[in-house]
Scaffold this motif. Structure first.
Motif, PDB file in Angstrom:
ATOM      1  N   ASN A  31       0.835  -1.198   0.000  1.00  0.00           N
ATOM      2  CA  ASN A  31       0.000   0.000   0.000  1.00  0.00           C
ATOM      3  C   ASN A  31       0.872   1.251   0.000  1.00  0.00           C
ATOM      4  O   ASN A  31       2.025   1.221   0.440  1.00  0.00           O
ATOM      5  CB  ASN A  31      -0.910   0.008   1.239  1.00  0.00           C
ATOM      6  CG  ASN A  31      -2.019  -1.021   1.133  1.00  0.00           C
ATOM      7  OD1 ASN A  31      -2.859  -0.953   0.249  1.00  0.00           O
ATOM      8  ND2 ASN A  31      -2.021  -1.994   2.036  1.00  0.00           N
TER       9      ASN A  31
ATOM     10  N   ALA B 149      -8.520  -1.780   7.990  1.00  0.00           N
ATOM     11  CA  ALA B 149      -8.787  -0.627   8.851  1.00  0.00           C
ATOM     12  C   ALA B 149      -9.796  -0.979   9.936  1.00  0.00           C
ATOM     13  O   ALA B 149      -9.645  -0.567  11.094  1.00  0.00           O
ATOM     14  CB  ALA B 149      -9.292   0.553   8.019  1.00  0.00           C
ATOM     15  N   ILE B 150     -10.826  -1.741   9.580  1.00  0.00           N
ATOM     16  CA  ILE B 150     -11.834  -2.167  10.566  1.00  0.00           C
ATOM     17  C   ILE B 150     -11.188  -3.061  11.625  1.00  0.00           C
ATOM     18  O   ILE B 150     -11.398  -2.885  12.839  1.00  0.00           O
ATOM     19  CB  ILE B 150     -12.998  -2.889   9.879  1.00  0.00           C
ATOM     20  CG1 ILE B 150     -13.779  -1.915   8.981  1.00  0.00           C
ATOM     21  CG2 ILE B 150     -13.929  -3.523  10.917  1.00  0.00           C
ATOM     22  CD1 ILE B 150     -14.824  -2.573   8.116  1.00  0.00           C
TER      23      ILE B 150
ATOM     24  N   VAL C 240      -7.383   5.678  11.429  1.00  0.00           N
ATOM     25  CA  VAL C 240      -8.561   4.913  11.842  1.00  0.00           C
ATOM     26  C   VAL C 240      -8.281   4.125  13.112  1.00  0.00           C
ATOM     27  O   VAL C 240      -9.066   4.150  14.072  1.00  0.00           O
ATOM     28  CB  VAL C 240      -9.022   3.965  10.711  1.00  0.00           C
ATOM     29  CG1 VAL C 240     -10.102   3.009  11.221  1.00  0.00           C
ATOM     30  CG2 VAL C 240      -9.553   4.764   9.534  1.00  0.00           C
TER      31      VAL C 240
ATOM     32  N   PRO D 131      -7.730  -2.963   2.167  1.00  0.00           N
ATOM     33  CA  PRO D 131      -7.488  -1.834   3.067  1.00  0.00           C
ATOM     34  C   PRO D 131      -8.665  -1.498   3.980  1.00  0.00           C
ATOM     35  O   PRO D 131      -8.464  -1.161   5.145  1.00  0.00           O
ATOM     36  CB  PRO D 131      -7.194  -0.671   2.111  1.00  0.00           C
ATOM     37  CG  PRO D 131      -6.703  -1.323   0.866  1.00  0.00           C
ATOM     38  CD  PRO D 131      -7.464  -2.602   0.765  1.00  0.00           C
ATOM     39  N   VAL D 132      -9.903  -1.598   3.478  1.00  0.00           N
ATOM     40  CA  VAL D 132     -11.071  -1.245   4.285  1.00  0.00           C
ATOM     41  C   VAL D 132     -11.231  -2.211   5.450  1.00  0.00           C
ATOM     42  O   VAL D 132     -11.409  -1.804   6.606  1.00  0.00           O
ATOM     43  CB  VAL D 132     -12.351  -1.221   3.432  1.00  0.00           C
ATOM     44  CG1 VAL D 132     -13.573  -0.999   4.322  1.00  0.00           C
ATOM     45  CG2 VAL D 132     -12.267  -0.125   2.379  1.00  0.00           C
ATOM     46  N   LEU D 133     -11.146  -3.521   5.162  1.00  0.00           N
ATOM     47  CA  LEU D 133     -11.279  -4.508   6.227  1.00  0.00           C
ATOM     48  C   LEU D 133     -10.074  -4.469   7.174  1.00  0.00           C
ATOM     49  O   LEU D 133     -10.212  -4.710   8.376  1.00  0.00           O
ATOM     50  CB  LEU D 133     -11.447  -5.902   5.632  1.00  0.00           C
ATOM     51  CG  LEU D 133     -12.801  -6.176   4.956  1.00  0.00           C
ATOM     52  CD1 LEU D 133     -12.827  -7.567   4.347  1.00  0.00           C
ATOM     53  CD2 LEU D 133     -13.938  -6.007   5.965  1.00  0.00           C
TER      54      LEU D 133
ATOM     55  N   ILE E 164      -5.063   4.364   7.344  1.00  0.00           N
ATOM     56  CA  ILE E 164      -5.395   3.246   8.229  1.00  0.00           C
ATOM     57  C   ILE E 164      -4.923   3.549   9.652  1.00  0.00           C
ATOM     58  O   ILE E 164      -5.620   3.247  10.634  1.00  0.00           O
ATOM     59  CB  ILE E 164      -4.781   1.935   7.715  1.00  0.00           C
ATOM     60  CG1 ILE E 164      -5.454   1.524   6.398  1.00  0.00           C
ATOM     61  CG2 ILE E 164      -4.926   0.818   8.746  1.00  0.00           C
ATOM     62  CD1 ILE E 164      -4.860   0.283   5.749  1.00  0.00           C
TER      63      ILE E 164
ATOM     64  N   THR F 119      -2.212   5.403   2.091  1.00  0.00           N
ATOM     65  CA  THR F 119      -3.070   4.362   2.651  1.00  0.00           C
ATOM     66  C   THR F 119      -2.615   3.983   4.056  1.00  0.00           C
ATOM     67  O   THR F 119      -3.439   3.798   4.960  1.00  0.00           O
ATOM     68  CB  THR F 119      -3.059   3.115   1.748  1.00  0.00           C
ATOM     69  OG1 THR F 119      -3.513   3.470   0.441  1.00  0.00           O
ATOM     70  CG2 THR F 119      -3.972   2.025   2.304  1.00  0.00           C
TER      71      THR F 119
END
Length: 416
Positions: free
Chosen positions: A249, A309-310, A260, A305-307, A257, A253
Motif C-alpha cells: 500500500n 482498517a476495521i 482509523v 485496506p477497508v477490512l 489506516i 493508505t
C-alpha cells in the motif's frame, strides 16, 4: 456517578493539570511514533535494512527505564511540575537533533538519548494527575491520560499522511520539536500535586527502602508492564511496515489506516477507563485483553485496506482499552512516598524487557519470507492471554485514598 458527571465536577485547576499531562504524553508519543512511519526511508538513505534501523526502537524503549528512574526520583524530591517541564524540553531537543543524523550510528545515539527523556514523562505526568483529581474521577481521567498515547500516534499519522511527501523523514523529526512549547502552559497554568506537598511537609524515606518493603508488588508490576508493552508495541510498531511492505500500500493508505486505528485506540482507552471505575481495574483489563484475541485474525489477515482498517480499529480499541486503566491502576498500587518513581519505573522496566519486540517481529517476518502478518498475529494473541492472566490474578486497590494509612499498607494487605 457517570464519567461525564465526574469530569464536570473537576475544578478549573484540576482540569488544567489533566490537560497538561494528557498533552505531555500525547506529544511524547507523537515524537516516538514518527519513527515507525519512516523506518523504510531511513534504511534506504543509510544503505541498510529495516531490521537494522528498527534497533532504534529497541534503544528508545530500553533507555526509557533509566529515564523513568532518574526523572521519577527527581519528581519525588523536587516536585512533579518542575520535573515534567524539564522532561518535555529534553525529549523535544533530542527529537529535533535526530533530524540532523548523518549516519545510522549517530541516529541510534540520538534515539537512545530521546528514550531517556521519554521514559520520564509518563510516570511524572500520571502521578501529578492522579494525586490531583478526586477518587471517583480517576477511572475516566486515567482513560484520558492514556488516550494521549494513541492521540500522539494519530497526530504522527496525520503528519505523515499530509507532510511526509513534502518534508521527508528529517522534516518529520524537526516537526517533533514543537512539544517544547507545552512547557509554557505547564509553567503558567499548572500547580504542584497536593499529595506531594503534604508528603514533603511530613518527610519521606529513600526509594530503595520503600521498594524493599514492596518487592512482590514491584516484581508483579514489572511483569504486568512487560506483557502490556509487548501487547502495545507488538500491535503497533511494525504494523505500518506490514501494511506498506507486505500489502504494497502507498504511504497515504498507511497513514489513513493509522488514523482509523488510533481513533479506535482513543475510544477504547476512554471506554475501559470509565468502565474500570464501575467494575474494578482487574476485571476491565481482563475483558479488554481477552476480546482482543478473536479480533486478531481480522486485524492481520483482512484481504483489503477497508477490512484491515476495521480490524485495526477493533484491535486498538481493546489493546488501548486495557492500557487506559494502567495509569490509575499503578498509581493506586504505588506506595505514597515513591509515587513519582514507582509507577513509571515499573512501566519502563517492562518496556525494557519488551524493547526487543520490533526487532523480534521484523526478524521473524524476514525468517518467514516477509510474512509480517504471522509475526504480528502470534505476538498479539500470546501476550493478550498473558496480560489477562497477570491482571486477573494480581493486585488491586481501587479508590484508595492517597496520603493515608490505607495507601501505605504493606503488600500483603492489598486485595488480590
Amino acid at each position: 456517578m457517570s464519567a461525564l458527571e465526574s469530569l464536570r465536577r473537576l475544578t478549573p485547576q484540576q482540569r488544567k493539570t489533566v490537560i497538561a499531562s494528557y498533552l505531555g504524553w500525547t506529544l511524547d508519543a507523537f515524537d516516538f511514533f514518527i519513527l515507525v512511519f519512516v523506518l523504510k526511508y531511513i534504511a534506504e538513505e543509510f544503505h541498510t535494512d529495516v531490521p537494522a534501523v528498527s534497533v532504534a526502537i529497541f534503544l528508545t524503549l530500553a533507555m526509557r527505564a533509566l529515564g523513568a528512574l532518574v526523572f521519577g526520583l527527581a519528581a519525588d524530591r523536587y516536585g512533579r511540575r518542575i520535573t515534567l517541564m524539564a522532561d518535555v524540553l529534553l525529549y523535544s531537543l533530542f527529537e529535533f537533533l535526530t533530524g540532523f543524523s548523518t549516519g545510522l550510528t549517530m541516529f541510534l545515539v540520538f534515539r537512545a538519548l530521546y528514550g531517556i527523556a521519554m521514559g520520564g514523562e509518563w510516570g511524572v505526568g500520571a502521578s501529578l494527575v492522579m494525586e490531583t483529581v478526586p477518587e471517583d474521577s480517576r477511572g475516566i481521567v486515567s482513560g484520558i491520560l492514556q488516550a494521549g498515547y494513541p492521540s500522539g500516534y494519530l497526530i504522527a499519522s496525520v503528519v505523515f499522511f499530509l507532510l511526509f511527501p513534502v518534508i521527508g523523514w528529517r522534516g518529520m523529526f524537526f516537526v517533533g520539536a514543537l512539544p517544547a512549547l507545552l512547557v509554557l502552559y505547564i509553567r503558567s497554568d499548572v500547580e504542584e500535586s497536593p499529595a506531594f506537598l503534604k508528603r514533603q511537609a511530613e518527610g519521606r524515606r529513600p526509594f530503595l527502602t520503600v521498594l524493599r518493603e514492596n518487592i512482590p508488588l514491584f516484581i508483579w508490576s514489572v511483569l504486568l508492564m512487560t506483557a502490556f508493552n509487548f501487547f502495545s508495541h507488538g500491535t503497533q510498531d511494525i504494523y505500518p511496515t506490514f501494511i506498506e511492505t507486505q500489502r504494497n500500500n502507498s504511504s497515504y493508505t498507511v497513514g489513513a489506516i493509522a488514523v482509523v486505528y488510533n481513533i479506535g485506540a482513543i475510544c477504547g482507552g476512554l471506554f475501559f477507563g470509565a468502565l474500570s471505575q464501575r467494575i474494578g481495574r482487574k476485571k476491565a483489563i481482563v475483558i479488554a485483553a481477552l476480546i482482543a484475541v478473536p479480533v486478531a485474525p481480522l486485524w492481520a489477515y483482512a484481504p483489503g485496506p477497508v477490512l484491515l482498517a476495521i480490524g485495526a480499529f477493533l484491535m486498538q480499541f481493546f489493546v488501548q482499552g486495557a492500557w487506559g486503566i494502567v495509569p490509575v491502576h499503578l498509581n493506586e498500587l504505588s506506595p505514597d512516598e515513591v509515587r513519582g518513581t514507582f509507577p513509571g519505573f515499573a512501566y519502563q522496566l517492562g518496556n525494557l524487557l519488551a524493547s526487543g519486540n520490533a526487532t523480534l517481529q521484523a526478524g521473524l517476518a524476514a525468517r518467514w519470507d516477509g510474512d509480517y502478518a504471522y509475526a504480528l498475529l502470534i505476538v498479539a494473541a500470546v501476550v493478550a492471554l498473558v496480560v489477562a492472566a497477570l491482571a486477573g490474578f494480581g493486585y488491586e486497590k481501587k479508590d484508595v485514598r492517597f496520603g493515608t494509612e490505607e495507601a501505605e499498607e504493606p503488600h500483603g494487605a492489598m486485595r488480590i
